[in-house]
Motif scaffolding. Structure first.
Motif, PDB file in Angstrom:
ATOM      1  N   GLU A   1       5.757 -10.455   6.109  1.00 44.47           N
ATOM      2  CA  GLU A   1       5.995 -10.861   7.010  1.00 44.47           C
ATOM      3  C   GLU A   1       4.775 -12.486   7.287  1.00 44.47           C
ATOM      4  O   GLU A   1       5.416 -14.186   7.832  1.00 44.47           O
ATOM      5  N   ALA A   2       3.343 -12.078   7.633  1.00 44.09           N
ATOM      6  CA  ALA A   2       2.675 -13.177   7.342  1.00 44.09           C
ATOM      7  C   ALA A   2       2.396 -13.814   5.137  1.00 44.09           C
ATOM      8  O   ALA A   2       2.357 -15.539   5.984  1.00 44.09           O
ATOM      9  N   MET A   3       3.396 -13.494   4.721  1.00 43.06           N
ATOM     10  CA  MET A   3       3.547 -14.032   3.403  1.00 43.06           C
ATOM     11  C   MET A   3       4.591 -15.271   3.639  1.00 43.06           C
ATOM     12  O   MET A   3       4.416 -16.259   3.373  1.00 43.06           O
ATOM     13  N   GLU A   4       5.610 -14.983   4.447  1.00 42.34           N
ATOM     14  CA  GLU A   4       6.810 -15.827   4.819  1.00 42.34           C
ATOM     15  C   GLU A   4       6.041 -17.349   5.894  1.00 42.34           C
ATOM     16  O   GLU A   4       6.556 -17.915   5.052  1.00 42.34           O
TER      17      GLU A   4
ATOM     18  N   GLN B   1       0.865  -1.311   0.012  1.00 43.74           N
ATOM     19  CA  GLN B   1       0.192  -0.160  -0.027  1.00 43.74           C
ATOM     20  C   GLN B   1       0.360   1.396  -0.645  1.00 43.74           C
ATOM     21  O   GLN B   1       1.764   1.407   1.088  1.00 43.74           O
ATOM     22  N   PRO B   2       0.225   2.266  -0.623  1.00 45.88           N
ATOM     23  CA  PRO B   2       1.326   3.268  -0.851  1.00 45.88           C
ATOM     24  C   PRO B   2       1.189   4.158   0.719  1.00 45.88           C
ATOM     25  O   PRO B   2       0.615   4.453   1.363  1.00 45.88           O
ATOM     26  N   SER B   3       2.467   4.093   0.918  1.00 47.99           N
ATOM     27  CA  SER B   3       3.230   5.288   2.697  1.00 47.99           C
ATOM     28  C   SER B   3       2.458   3.883   3.674  1.00 47.99           C
ATOM     29  O   SER B   3       2.284   5.203   4.544  1.00 47.99           O
ATOM     30  N   GLN B   4       2.197   2.946   3.164  1.00 52.75           N
ATOM     31  CA  GLN B   4       1.759   2.192   4.766  1.00 52.75           C
ATOM     32  C   GLN B   4       3.216   0.732   4.341  1.00 52.75           C
ATOM     33  O   GLN B   4       2.971   0.176   4.040  1.00 52.75           O
ATOM     34  N   PHE B   5       4.070   1.725   5.397  1.00 54.84           N
ATOM     35  CA  PHE B   5       5.549   0.720   5.727  1.00 54.84           C
ATOM     36  C   PHE B   5       5.312  -0.572   6.524  1.00 54.84           C
ATOM     37  O   PHE B   5       5.468  -1.118   6.479  1.00 54.84           O
ATOM     38  N   PHE B   6       4.369  -0.026   7.487  1.00 54.86           N
ATOM     39  CA  PHE B   6       4.267  -0.590   8.161  1.00 54.86           C
ATOM     40  C   PHE B   6       3.256  -2.118   8.016  1.00 54.86           C
ATOM     41  O   PHE B   6       3.706  -3.089   8.140  1.00 54.86           O
ATOM     42  N   ALA B   7       2.066  -1.694   7.346  1.00 53.92           N
ATOM     43  CA  ALA B   7       1.367  -2.573   6.775  1.00 53.92           C
ATOM     44  C   ALA B   7       2.136  -3.901   6.010  1.00 53.92           C
ATOM     45  O   ALA B   7       1.810  -4.304   6.067  1.00 53.92           O
ATOM     46  N   ALA B   8       2.671  -3.002   4.954  1.00 56.03           N
ATOM     47  CA  ALA B   8       3.826  -4.041   4.321  1.00 56.03           C
ATOM     48  C   ALA B   8       4.479  -5.303   4.631  1.00 56.03           C
ATOM     49  O   ALA B   8       4.511  -5.488   4.249  1.00 56.03           O
ATOM     50  N   ASP B   9       4.814  -4.576   6.058  1.00 54.73           N
ATOM     51  CA  ASP B   9       5.804  -4.733   6.611  1.00 54.73           C
ATOM     52  C   ASP B   9       5.515  -6.502   7.399  1.00 54.73           C
ATOM     53  O   ASP B   9       5.567  -7.591   6.735  1.00 54.73           O
TER      54      ASP B   9
END
Length: 195
Positions: free
Chosen positions: A121-124, A109-117
């Motif tokens: 992690e959930a994907m891993e 998501q744009p400017s949502q670095f925490f959400a992307a991280d």
């Protein structure tokens, strides 16, 4: 074979699973994969002398999807692969090996670095669980064939797939003419000054 535990319903296979030691796998993803394998194999639950060593070598390839005009990807697809080998402890011998692959993705998501991280992690974690399921299912099939008297079934290790190339975006040379602007910069800056 396809129930919980990937073959643990068969007491002979469950006994062999419990006697399987999973080798250390480096990096955070390796820790997740090793823990998932140990949980599915039931290894470490009882004090069983190890008869088997399971060696797993995972790898990743990532590909940006949904590339925007500025070159930023809005989705990342990971392909996780694992070469594995089952070795008899004594006498030391490789009796089975294989290659497993699974695919998963997450959104950026744009400017949502925490959400992307957090999504990464959930994907891993999902990839580790999916790879563990695949390895344990294949392992159960190989252990059953060994119990039935079949010899070792070995395949050549599969090379890790190359990462997808990054998209190439057209680059405008510095100081050169911009298309559609007539070739000179106006307003007192650049080569148009002092005409």
């Amino acid at each position: 074979l396809y129930g919980d535990g990937g073959g643990a319903g068969d007491p002979d296979v469950a006994r062999e699973f419990a006697a399987t030691r999973v080798g250390v796998i480096p990096d955070r993803f390796g820790q997740l994969l090793r823990r998932s394998l140990q949980q599915r194999l039931g290894a470490g639950g009882t004090q069983t002398t190890p008869r088997w060593d399971l060696i797993v070598s995972p790898n990743f390839a990532a590909e940006g999807l949904g590339v925007q005009p500025d070159g930023a990807a809005t989705r990342v697809r990971y392909t996780a692969t694992a070469n594995w080998a089952l070795n008899r402890v004594a006498p030391r011998e490789t009796v089975a090996n294989g290659f497993e692959r699974t695919i998963d993705a997450y959104n950026i998501q744009p400017s949502q670095f925490f959400a992307a991280d957090m999504s990464r992690e959930a994907m891993e974690r999902r990839l580790a669980e999916q790879l563990a399921d695949e390895v344990v299912t294949r392992l159960a099939m190989r252990l059953r064939s060994l119990q039935a008297g079949a010899g070792p079934q070995l395949i050549a290790p599969v090379a890790t797939p190359p990462a997808a190339p990054e998209p190439v975006l057209p680059v405008r040379p510095m100081g050169g003419a911009s298309p559609g602007l007539g070739g000179d910069l106006e307003g007192g800056i650049g080569p148009g000054v002092g005409r």
